[in-house]
Motif scaffolding. Structure first.
Motif, PDB file in Angstrom:
ATOM      1  N   THR A 115       0.851  -1.187   0.000  1.00 33.85           N
ATOM      2  CA  THR A 115       0.000   0.000   0.000  1.00 33.85           C
ATOM      3  C   THR A 115       0.886   1.236   0.000  1.00 33.85           C
ATOM      4  OG1 THR A 115      -1.686  -1.199   1.245  1.00 33.85           O
ATOM      5  CG2 THR A 115      -1.880   1.193   1.196  1.00 33.85           C
ATOM      6  N   PHE A 116       0.600   2.167  -0.900  1.00 31.93           N
ATOM      7  CA  PHE A 116       1.382   3.385  -1.100  1.00 31.93           C
ATOM      8  C   PHE A 116       0.923   4.462  -0.126  1.00 31.93           C
ATOM      9  CE2 PHE A 116       1.570   7.596  -3.140  1.00 31.93           C
ATOM     10  CZ  PHE A 116       2.903   7.687  -3.481  1.00 31.93           C
ATOM     11  N   TYR A 117       1.882   5.069   0.583  1.00 26.97           N
ATOM     12  CA  TYR A 117       1.579   6.194   1.467  1.00 26.97           C
ATOM     13  C   TYR A 117       2.539   7.333   1.152  1.00 26.97           C
ATOM     14  CZ  TYR A 117      -1.287   2.986   4.144  1.00 26.97           C
ATOM     15  OH  TYR A 117      -2.251   2.089   4.515  1.00 26.97           O
ATOM     16  N   ARG A 118       1.976   8.540   1.052  1.00 33.31           N
ATOM     17  CA  ARG A 118       2.782   9.722   0.747  1.00 33.31           C
ATOM     18  C   ARG A 118       3.421  10.330   1.981  1.00 33.31           C
ATOM     19  NH1 ARG A 118      -0.094  14.006  -2.743  1.00 33.31           N
ATOM     20  NH2 ARG A 118       2.007  14.851  -2.536  1.00 33.31           N
ATOM     21  N   ALA A 145       3.942  -3.261   3.470  1.00 29.73           N
ATOM     22  CA  ALA A 145       3.806  -4.648   3.034  1.00 29.73           C
ATOM     23  C   ALA A 145       3.905  -5.540   4.259  1.00 29.73           C
ATOM     24  CB  ALA A 145       4.887  -5.004   2.024  1.00 29.73           C
ATOM     25  N   MET A 146       2.873  -6.313   4.506  1.00 27.10           N
ATOM     26  CA  MET A 146       2.838  -7.243   5.639  1.00 27.10           C
ATOM     27  C   MET A 146       3.113  -6.522   6.957  1.00 27.10           C
ATOM     28  SD  MET A 146       4.619 -10.508   3.740  1.00 27.10           S
ATOM     29  CE  MET A 146       4.876 -11.350   5.260  1.00 27.10           C
ATOM     30  N   LYS A 147       2.449  -5.406   7.164  1.00 32.28           N
ATOM     31  CA  LYS A 147       2.533  -4.596   8.383  1.00 32.28           C
ATOM     32  C   LYS A 147       3.903  -3.956   8.593  1.00 32.28           C
ATOM     33  CE  LYS A 147      -1.652  -5.768   9.619  1.00 32.28           C
ATOM     34  NZ  LYS A 147      -2.738  -4.889   9.417  1.00 32.28           N
TER      35      LYS A 147
END
Length: 183
Positions: A115-118, A145-147
């Motif tokens: 998941t992409f976060y800025r 990825a995987m917490k």
């Protein structure tokens, strides 16, 4: 764990025949990582065959890594104005995508599925915004990825010209995240 050549060949054949894009085998000091991604190979000019594509290592791959390669685009045969029974494209055939030439920009590529976060947290400002000047090694985003929060670092200094992914959205291995105009 030890694999002889025939076992490895059998494993590669089985892996290639699936939709799995990444396989990691670990046992003691033995580790084997298999990845396949035709999009990355085509983007950086590696000839694509039905076999496996070499994996790209690093925190955030930049493509193209070598001199720009012009992709081979097949030219359709001349038509007489009709290409299907209705005079347009064949039913179900996708419309051809426009070809753009972004040779002057380098893409920051996702090195993993996640998941992409800025930004480092929802209440903090983003690492970078369009128009920001960045330096080599500067964190430009996070892929969860995987917490685990994996900081993706710039592999080139330059200016952010485009952010291609919305905050909080899933990304695939090899997916372009942003475009940088190198200095």
């Amino acid at each position: 764990m030890q694999l002889d050549l025939s076992q490895l060949s059998e494993l590669l054949g089985a892996f290639n025949g699936t939709d799995i894009s990444e396989l990691i085998l670990k046992s003691g000091d033995f580790e084997l990582t298999l990845r396949k991604d035709r999009m990355i190979a085509e983007r950086v000019g590696i000839p694509v065959d039905p076999g496996l594509i070499p994996m790209v290592e690093g925190t955030g791959a930049i493509a193209p890594s070598g001199p720009p390669v012009e992709p081979a685009i097949p030219t359709p045969p001349p038509s007489s104005g009709t290409s299907g029974p209705t005079g347009g494209n064949a039913p179900g055939a996708p419309a051809p995508a426009p070809v753009t030439n972004d040779r002057k920009f380098l893409e920051v590529i996702s090195p993993m599925v996640g998941t992409f976060y800025r930004s480092p947290s929802p209440d903090e400002p983003p690492f970078v915004a369009i128009g920001d000047r960045i330096k080599l090694g500067q964190t430009v985003c996070i892929i969860e990825a995987m917490k685990l929060m994996n900081e993706i670092e710039a592999e080139v200094s330059g200016q952010v010209v485009e952010i291609l992914v919305e905050n909080g959205t899933p990304v695939e291995y090899g997916q372009p995240l942003m475009r940088i105009s190198p200095e």
